[in-house]
Design an enzyme around this catalytic site. Sequence first.
Site, PDB file in Angstrom:
ATOM      1  N   GLN A   1      -4.165  -1.408   9.682  1.00 45.52           N
ATOM      2  CA  GLN A   1      -4.069  -2.756   9.114  1.00 45.52           C
ATOM      3  C   GLN A   1      -4.632  -3.790  10.092  1.00 45.52           C
ATOM      4  O   GLN A   1      -4.245  -3.834  11.252  1.00 45.52           O
ATOM      5  CB  GLN A   1      -2.599  -3.064   8.766  1.00 45.52           C
ATOM      6  CG  GLN A   1      -2.405  -4.374   8.017  1.00 45.52           C
ATOM      7  CD  GLN A   1      -3.098  -4.398   6.661  1.00 45.52           C
ATOM      8  OE1 GLN A   1      -2.998  -3.477   5.875  1.00 45.52           O
ATOM      9  NE2 GLN A   1      -3.812  -5.473   6.384  1.00 45.52           N
TER      10      GLN A   1
ATOM     11  N   ASP B   1     -11.045   3.009   4.021  1.00 43.87           N
ATOM     12  CA  ASP B   1     -11.410   1.595   3.901  1.00 43.87           C
ATOM     13  C   ASP B   1     -12.925   1.420   3.786  1.00 43.87           C
ATOM     14  O   ASP B   1     -13.414   0.365   3.390  1.00 43.87           O
ATOM     15  CB  ASP B   1     -10.924   0.834   5.151  1.00 43.87           C
ATOM     16  CG  ASP B   1      -9.759  -0.088   4.846  1.00 43.87           C
ATOM     17  OD1 ASP B   1      -9.554  -0.403   3.662  1.00 43.87           O
ATOM     18  OD2 ASP B   1      -9.070  -0.505   5.797  1.00 43.87           O
TER      19      ASP B   1
ATOM     20  N   LYS C   1       0.851  -1.209   0.000  1.00 45.71           N
ATOM     21  CA  LYS C   1       0.000   0.000   0.000  1.00 45.71           C
ATOM     22  C   LYS C   1       0.878   1.247   0.000  1.00 45.71           C
ATOM     23  O   LYS C   1       0.638   2.180  -0.759  1.00 45.71           O
ATOM     24  CB  LYS C   1      -0.931  -0.003   1.222  1.00 45.71           C
ATOM     25  CG  LYS C   1      -2.055  -1.017   1.081  1.00 45.71           C
ATOM     26  CD  LYS C   1      -2.785  -1.280   2.383  1.00 45.71           C
ATOM     27  CE  LYS C   1      -3.765  -2.426   2.214  1.00 45.71           C
ATOM     28  NZ  LYS C   1      -4.371  -2.885   3.476  1.00 45.71           N
TER      29      LYS C   1
END
Length: 297
Positions: free
Chosen positions: A98, A121, A54
């Site tokens: 994460q 997200d 990412k």
Amino acid sequence: MSAKIISGTEVAKEIREELKAEVKELVEKHNVQPGLVTILVGENPASVSYVTAKGRTAKELGFNSIQDDQPGDLSEEDLLKLIDKYNKDPKIHGILVQLPLPKHIDENKVLYAIDPDKDVDGFHPVNVGRLVIGEAKFYPCTPYGIQELLIRAGAIEDGAEVVVVGRSNIVGKPIAMMLVQKAKGANATVTVCHTRTRDMKAHTLRADILIVAAGVPKAVTADMVKEGAVVIDVGVNRVGKTPEGKAILEGDVDFEAVKEKASAITPVPGGVGPMTITMLMKNTVRAAKMAAGLPLD
Ligand code: NAP
């Protein structure tokens, strides 16, 4: 006839090129550089590789990319303080924590602490609710990638019969909600199947578009697919290792047999996977534009 292969790798590359140009323009014309922070707690090897990928993509696209690595024994209180710091930082537009987090930390408490306007997200209940009522600010990245693949492949038409296998909060439920919306690239009639579905084949055989996110290799076999259907395989199953120790990945669909029946199909790897990180980047650009009061597309 063998199905057309929908390459997520190629579509993702195309979108990244578009984003790179968009970021350049944002920086040059508006002095806005999208900022993404990825917070990693501990050293879970899979998480380390996801976060690294990412961060690398964000840098390639010209973002202000910060990787904030924290020790595995970080307290929940300190993680919440860190999130609060990034919530207030005007240079940061997207915050990604994460998952999974170490067991002593309440994952939901952490995710819900992220400012919904920085929730790239798309997991915050505010954003989930907005999605349901057709007022989404962010779409969760994997479903967003699936919809984009369908649109760019010209595979979705108003009134399409869509069958989704799987009802998780990160894939099955949100993609069903997105495709049922009264909107371009949606307007589908959606059925969601799961482990309590009585006769799954009766449903999947009706599907113009079959989206499979079960996490089970060969959960969908050729006898379950209508001739000419579009099949999107979300599954990523580690089914073994190469002699060099690399993981062998397989989807949820019996690819070799189903591709002889479908009109189009995504492979694993190289299908939905590469789209997920790309859509995270798209969400971050959107967050930066929103924060700067710029028009959205
Ligand atoms: P999950 O949370 O385990 O959910 C799986 C869902 O599939 C559940 O709703 C389950 O039903 C249903 N299911 C399982 N076996 C089934 C069967 N035989 N028939 C019908 N339904 C069945 O998984 P997830 O997080 O949604 O992920 C699904 C797959 O996608 C995994 O392989 C994951 O690795 C992959 N994935 C890929 C990406 C990507 O970027 N490519 C992103 C996310 C996930 P119940 O609810 O009844 O248990």
